[in-house]
Design a protein around this motif. Structure first.
Motif, PDB file in Angstrom:
ATOM      1  N   ARG A 259       0.843  -1.207   0.000  1.00 46.60           N
ATOM      2  CA  ARG A 259       0.000   0.000   0.000  1.00 46.60           C
ATOM      3  C   ARG A 259       0.877   1.254   0.000  1.00 46.60           C
TER       4      ARG A 259
ATOM      5  N   GLU B 124       2.620   4.947  -1.121  1.00 46.11           N
ATOM      6  CA  GLU B 124       2.148   6.260  -1.566  1.00 46.11           C
ATOM      7  C   GLU B 124       2.993   6.776  -2.722  1.00 46.11           C
TER       8      GLU B 124
ATOM      9  N   PHE C 125      -1.363   4.699 -11.232  1.00 46.82           N
ATOM     10  CA  PHE C 125      -1.462   4.876  -9.780  1.00 46.82           C
ATOM     11  C   PHE C 125      -1.786   6.319  -9.423  1.00 46.82           C
ATOM     12  N   GLU C 126      -2.544   6.475  -8.353  1.00 49.60           N
ATOM     13  CA  GLU C 126      -2.963   7.825  -7.943  1.00 49.60           C
ATOM     14  C   GLU C 126      -1.825   8.610  -7.312  1.00 49.60           C
TER      15      GLU C 126
ATOM     16  N   SER D 166      -6.951   0.960  -5.762  1.00 49.26           N
ATOM     17  CA  SER D 166      -6.142   2.178  -5.809  1.00 49.26           C
ATOM     18  C   SER D 166      -5.359   2.276  -7.122  1.00 49.26           C
ATOM     19  N   ASN D 167      -5.825   1.546  -8.163  1.00 51.05           N
ATOM     20  CA  ASN D 167      -5.128   1.553  -9.456  1.00 51.05           C
ATOM     21  C   ASN D 167      -3.641   1.278  -9.305  1.00 51.05           C
ATOM     22  N   LEU D 168      -3.293   0.457  -8.363  1.00 46.86           N
ATOM     23  CA  LEU D 168      -1.897   0.120  -8.117  1.00 46.86           C
ATOM     24  C   LEU D 168      -1.563  -1.106  -8.963  1.00 46.86           C
TER      25      LEU D 168
ATOM     26  N   ASN E  60      -9.569  -4.142   2.921  1.00 53.35           N
ATOM     27  CA  ASN E  60     -10.222  -4.462   1.642  1.00 53.35           C
ATOM     28  C   ASN E  60     -10.382  -5.958   1.404  1.00 53.35           C
TER      29      ASN E  60
END
Lengths: 233, 458
Positions: B8, B10, B35-36, B138-140, B206
């Motif tokens: 997860r 950033e 990814f965001e 999270s579009n990861l 999740n």
């Protein structure tokens, strides 16, 4: 003497326990074994047989002999001996054969059990490289060899879990009294399975325990033969 | 080891990023930029930009702290790159390259060097020899595979030893309108294996169910213990039934298949096992979207007898039970449908009809039933009992599964609506029955494992 047999074998540089050592280990773990005595001469063997009560079984007991029944043309194991004379003859034969082969041997005198009075079961314990101590059980003979009807557990387990393992066997009906056979004491057998798991779990030196057969009868479960292998390193 | 920054992150760096289409470094970058958060392309010979992001020479040159590095570099430079990542404070790295422990000899030494560098700096490694992981919510997209951007969020986390199997599971879920929480290919498990990943995803908000694909691991006991510790339901697919070579020679050893130990061990530690990727994801889907079942008693409602018989047969063979329904349930069903074909269990309505949903509800409310499996062929004029099924599982606090078949073109809208309402949907009687059986086995095994824990503490 729970560490005794293992320590004795290790001190000798052996990786297998003798049958008597293995059975002492099992007996200390609460597993029933036939009454037995290890003797160093034929007179003592006769006395031991009288103490145990006839009939008895006489077997060679030596770290040098791993396949007792094939040893010395069959002299290594004598079953169904019901007199002092028969015991003496069997013991003499073993000591003579040992002398001829220049090995140290004792004689194991053991209470005879009627294998037709029950069902032969295998109980094994192993130290698996991935799972550590594990225990398995299965019915003897063709059920293990042909049908591969065995049941496994990661040790240690309690007797309830061991009972579930036994009840998973396809051949469980034979133990439960199929077609008028007397039902075996599955609870006692479960105690043996759990105890073998505990042995491997508690003694890191043990790499394998092979109790074959365990005779399961309506009265209980008794270990008729046992092999204990220690880790090589 | 904390896996939060690995799974997860950033901020992400793509080491070996490339502007040349078709190269691994390009594909990894193309996915990563979805990814965001911030994504840095790292390549000492890179010039200008790729996907609008300027190249950076080294991860040590990035001013912000990078959480996750995706290593699209050849195997022989991986130890140095991991060392650099460690110096830069990177928390996790995905190593796509192969040629490590799976190749033996020098590959093993190379992997040891990588692990030593990672352990020194507390870097969690995914791989080597993996296609990576994907967390759709999270579009990861930490996988270089094409198409992973299409995966939808869902409640099932896939932990596969093989990246190929991880993607297979995720894409087949996608084809059926399902999503995944996180899809992970563990690869060589250099320092993140099952025993590290399972606890992490157990605590991941999740993740509602974890499905495992296992080929073999050298610490099977740690895997089992991680499964037992997990509050999140786990289902496992152990492939390969070959014997353990080391044991084949000893007497009892010859009887001790490696596979038998896994199967017995999973059952002993509360994990149902399955025999196919389809059954694995179906079981995971059923567990993820259902209240935990109390037992193995399944109530079956079918609109067609034939599929109902297949279900009744398969359920029981797989370890579920079909209890008789309570007398008042049978009366109720008889009032809803006078002259019903069979009202004990399975309940067979004989054909789809407007009252079908009421029958399902009556069975779901039966106190003898721990889970419900409904089978109904799609009929355009009737649709599915959408209103009844929406929220029914929560109301009765037990799983309600739905299996069906029909022309894709005409039923797809209704199927989507059921999925949107979190109803586990399956497209054959066998798949529905297998999924319900996983629930039943989970309920009974879970109880046994819990009992064992209690007795072990005494």
């Amino acid at each position: 003497m729970s560490e005794g047999p293992i320590a004795a074998a290790q001190a000798d540089g052996r990786t297998t326990l003798t049958e008597a050592e293995a059975k002492s280990l099992l007996a200390d773990a609460g597993i029933e074994t036939p009454a037995f005595s290890v003797t160093a001469d034929s007179d003592a063997a006769v006395d031991a047989a009288a103490d145990i009560g006839f009939p008895v079984v006489v077997k060679v007991s030596s770290p040098s002999v791993t396949h007792k029944s094939e040893w010395a043309g069959g002299a290594g194991v004598a079953v169904g001996l019901d007199s002092a004379e028969a015991v003496r003859a069997a013991a003499d034969a073993i000591f003579d054969a040992a002398d001829a082969r220049d090995i140290d041997a004792d004689v194991l005198v053991e209470e005879a059990r009627d294998v037709d009075a029950g069902t032969e079961v295998i109980v094994g314990g192993l130290r698996d490289p991935s799972f550590g101590p594990v225990v398995l059980t299965g019915l003897g003979g063709i059920f293990t060899e042909v049908y591969e009807d065995t049941s496994h557990r990661i040790a240690p387990i309690d007797a309830a879990e061991a009972r579930e393992a036994i009840e998973e066997l396809t051949a469980i009906e034979l133990l439960e009294g199929y077609r008028g056979r007397e039902p075996a004491d599955v609870g006692a057998l479960a105690e043996v399975v759990a105890a073998v798991g505990d042995l491997v779990d508690e003694h890191e030196a043990i790499s394998e325990v092979d109790v074959n057969p365990v005779l399961a009868t309506e009265e209980g479960a008794v270990a008729l033969d046992a092999l204990v292998v220690l880790g090589g390193e | 080891m904390n896996l939060q920054r690995l799974f997860r992150p950033e901020r992400i760096a793509v080491v070996g990023a490339s502007a040349t289409e078709g190269k691994l470094g390009y594909e990894a970058m193309a996915n990563a930029v979805e990814f965001e958060g911030t994504v840095y392309p790292v390549n000492p010979s890179g010039e200008g930009e790729v996907f609008g992001e300027p190249f950076v020479e080294s991860v040590t040159d990035i001013e912000e702290t990078v959480d996750l590095a995706l290593l699209a570099v050849p195997a022989h430079v991986v130890p140095d790159v991991v060392e650099e990542c460690g110096e830069a404070g990177v928390g996790g790295a995905v190593i796509y390259a192969g040629g490590f422990a799976e190749a033996g000899g020098e590959g093993e030494e190379l992997q040891d060097a990588v692990v030593a560098a990672a352990d020194e700096h507390d870097v969690a490694l995914l791989g080597p020899n993996t296609s990576g992981f994907v967390a759709p919510a999270s579009n990861l997209l930490a996988s270089f595979a094409g198409g992973v951007e299409r995966l939808r969020p869902g409640g099932v986390t896939i932990l596969a030893q093989s990246g190929g199997v991880a993607h297979q599971l995720a894409f087949s879920a996608h084809r059926e309108g399902r999503g995944v929480a996180t899809m992970v290919g563990l690869g060589n498990r250099a320092n993140v294996g099952f025993e590290e990943a399972i606890p992490y995803f157990d605590s991941d908000p999740n993740t509602d169910a974890i499905v495992l694909h296992v080929e073999g691991t050298d610490d099977g006991r740690a895997l089992l213990e991680a499964c037992r510790e997990s509050d999140t339901p786990v289902v496992a697919y152990k492939v390969g039934q070959a014997d353990v070579g080391d044991f084949a020679e000893s007497h009892t050893g010859a009887l001790t298949g490696d596979h038998a130990l896994y199967t017995a061990g999973f059952a002993q530690y509360g994990v149902p096992t399955v025999e196919s990727t389809t059954e694995l994801f179906d079981g995971g889907q059923a567990l993820a979207n259902s209240p935990e079942p109390d037992g193995a008693n399944v109530g079956v409602v079918t609109a067609q007898a034939g599929p109902g018989i297949i279900i009744a047969d398969r359920l029981q063979r797989a370890g579920a039970t079909l209890p008789d329904l309570a007398a008042d349930t049978q009366d109720e069903v008889g009032e809803i449908l006078p002259g019903i074909t069979y009202a004990e269990n399975p309940v067979d309505t004989g054909r789809p009809m407007p009252e079908f949903g009421d029958v399902v509800e009556a069975v779901a409310e039966d106190e003898h039933v721990d889970a419900v499996l409904v089978y109904e062929l799609f009929e355009e004029a009737l649709g599915f009992p959408q209103e009844t099924l929406d929220g029914l599982a929560e109301r009765v606090d037990k799983p309600v599964l739905f299996a069906t078949e029909g022309p894709v073109e005409s039923m797809s809208g209704d199927l989507d609506a059921l999925r949107a309402a979190d109803v586990p949907v399956f497209t054959s009687p066998e798949r529905g029955a297998d999924a319900a059986a996983v629930l039943a086995r989970y309920a009974t095994l879970d109880d046994a494992a819990a009992d064992e824990e209690v007795s072990a503490d005494v």
